[in-house]
Scaffold this motif. Structure first.
Motif, short mmCIF file in Angstrom:
data_model
loop_
_atom_site.label_atom_id
_atom_site.label_comp_id
_atom_site.label_asym_id
_atom_site.label_seq_id
_atom_site.Cartn_x
_atom_site.Cartn_y
_atom_site.Cartn_z
N GLY A 46 -27.33 24.26 -30.50
CA GLY A 46 -26.50 25.07 -29.60
C GLY A 46 -26.96 24.97 -28.15
N ALA A 47 -28.27 24.91 -27.93
CA ALA A 47 -28.79 24.76 -26.57
C ALA A 47 -28.37 23.42 -25.99
CB ALA A 47 -30.31 24.89 -26.58
N LEU A 48 -28.45 22.38 -26.81
CA LEU A 48 -28.03 21.05 -26.35
C LEU A 48 -26.54 21.06 -25.98
CD1 LEU A 48 -29.06 17.66 -27.79
CD2 LEU A 48 -26.69 18.08 -27.27
N TYR A 49 -25.72 21.61 -26.88
CA TYR A 49 -24.28 21.67 -26.62
C TYR A 49 -23.97 22.49 -25.37
CZ TYR A 49 -23.46 19.78 -31.31
OH TYR A 49 -23.44 18.98 -32.43
N HIS A 50 -24.68 23.61 -25.21
CA HIS A 50 -24.43 24.48 -24.06
C HIS A 50 -24.72 23.77 -22.74
CE1 HIS A 50 -24.29 28.04 -21.53
NE2 HIS A 50 -25.47 27.68 -21.03
N HIS A 51 -25.82 23.06 -22.68
CA HIS A 51 -26.23 22.43 -21.41
C HIS A 51 -25.59 21.06 -21.15
CE1 HIS A 51 -29.23 25.34 -20.06
NE2 HIS A 51 -29.50 25.52 -21.34
N PHE A 52 -25.32 20.31 -22.21
CA PHE A 52 -24.90 18.92 -22.01
C PHE A 52 -23.61 18.52 -22.74
CE2 PHE A 52 -29.51 19.20 -21.58
CZ PHE A 52 -29.64 18.78 -20.26
N GLY A 53 -23.11 19.40 -23.57
CA GLY A 53 -21.88 19.09 -24.30
C GLY A 53 -22.14 18.33 -25.58
N ASP A 54 -22.92 17.26 -25.49
CA ASP A 54 -23.26 16.44 -26.66
C ASP A 54 -24.41 15.51 -26.30
OD1 ASP A 54 -22.07 14.52 -25.02
OD2 ASP A 54 -20.30 14.26 -26.28
N LYS A 55 -24.77 14.67 -27.25
CA LYS A 55 -25.90 13.74 -27.05
C LYS A 55 -25.62 12.77 -25.89
CE LYS A 55 -27.12 10.39 -30.08
NZ LYS A 55 -27.70 9.67 -31.24
N LYS A 56 -24.36 12.37 -25.77
CA LYS A 56 -23.97 11.46 -24.69
C LYS A 56 -24.19 12.12 -23.32
CE LYS A 56 -19.85 8.78 -23.48
NZ LYS A 56 -18.49 8.45 -23.92
N GLY A 57 -23.84 13.40 -23.21
CA GLY A 57 -24.08 14.14 -21.97
C GLY A 57 -25.55 14.25 -21.64
#
Length: 196
Positions: A46-57
């Motif tokens: 969730g922290a990754l999604y919140h800050h970057f959207g996804d792994k690509k971000g």
């Protein structure tokens, strides 16, 4: 729900970027799982999604950080040179040499190219504008032939970017660096105002 402070949010973002940079460098983007990455960071997906959207971000943020560091290194080369021409020439050749650095090679020249399509338009624009400023100075000093500095900067930047990718391919990096550096020297000499 507990609201996080701006400092906590920035710390989370920094932790994710630092962890991703290490894991992507070790394993490559494609072979890095988001679960492994967030576990190593001690954070949630969730922290990754919140800050970057996804792994690509997240990869885009890592590449942006590496680009900023490279830009600082190249600027230091220009700033410490005896004269503007030596600084410009040394800067171009140093960029090619960076293509042999494992982190730059894997994350910027390989993963970013295949996953993100290469450098972002903003990063490309920044590089061209930086190079254009240096060329404007050299043209004004009468060192480089008077020409359209934006077009010239675009051509040199494109040549350097493509040559760096070529150097990073396969296992002939050092030999390719020597060949590319020699060719770049030839191109750069062609910019100079002929001495009388």
């Amino acid at each position: 729900m507990v609201r996080r402070t701006r400092a906590e949010m920035e710390e989370t973002r920094s932790t994710l970027v630092a962890t991703a940079r290490k894991v992507f460098s070790e394993c490559g983007f494609a072979d890095t799982s988001m679960d492994d990455l967030t576990a190593r960071a001690g954070l949630t997906r969730g922290a990754l999604y919140h800050h970057f959207g996804d792994k690509k971000g997240l990869l885009a943020a890592v590449v942006e950080q590496i680009d900023a560091e490279m830009d600082s290194r190249l600027q230091a080369i220009s700033d410490s040179a005896d004269d503007a021409w030596t600084g410009f020439r040394s800067r171009c050749l140093a960029y090619l040499e960076m293509a042999l650095e494992p982190e730059f090679q894997r994350l910027v020249l390989r993963d970013a190219r295949s996953v993100l399509g290469g450098a972002s338009p903003e990063a490309q624009r920044h590089c061209v504008e930086s190079m254009q400023r240096l060329l404007d100075e050299l043209i004004e000093q009468g060192v480089v032939e008077d020409t359209d500095s934006e077009a010239l900067a675009s051509l040199i930047y494109g040549s350097l970017a493509d040559a760096a990718s070529w150097i990073a391919e396969g296992d002939q990096g050092s030999a390719r660096l020597a060949r590319a550096s020699s060719a770049m020297e030839l191109i750069l000499r062609g910019l100079l105002v002929p001495s009388s």
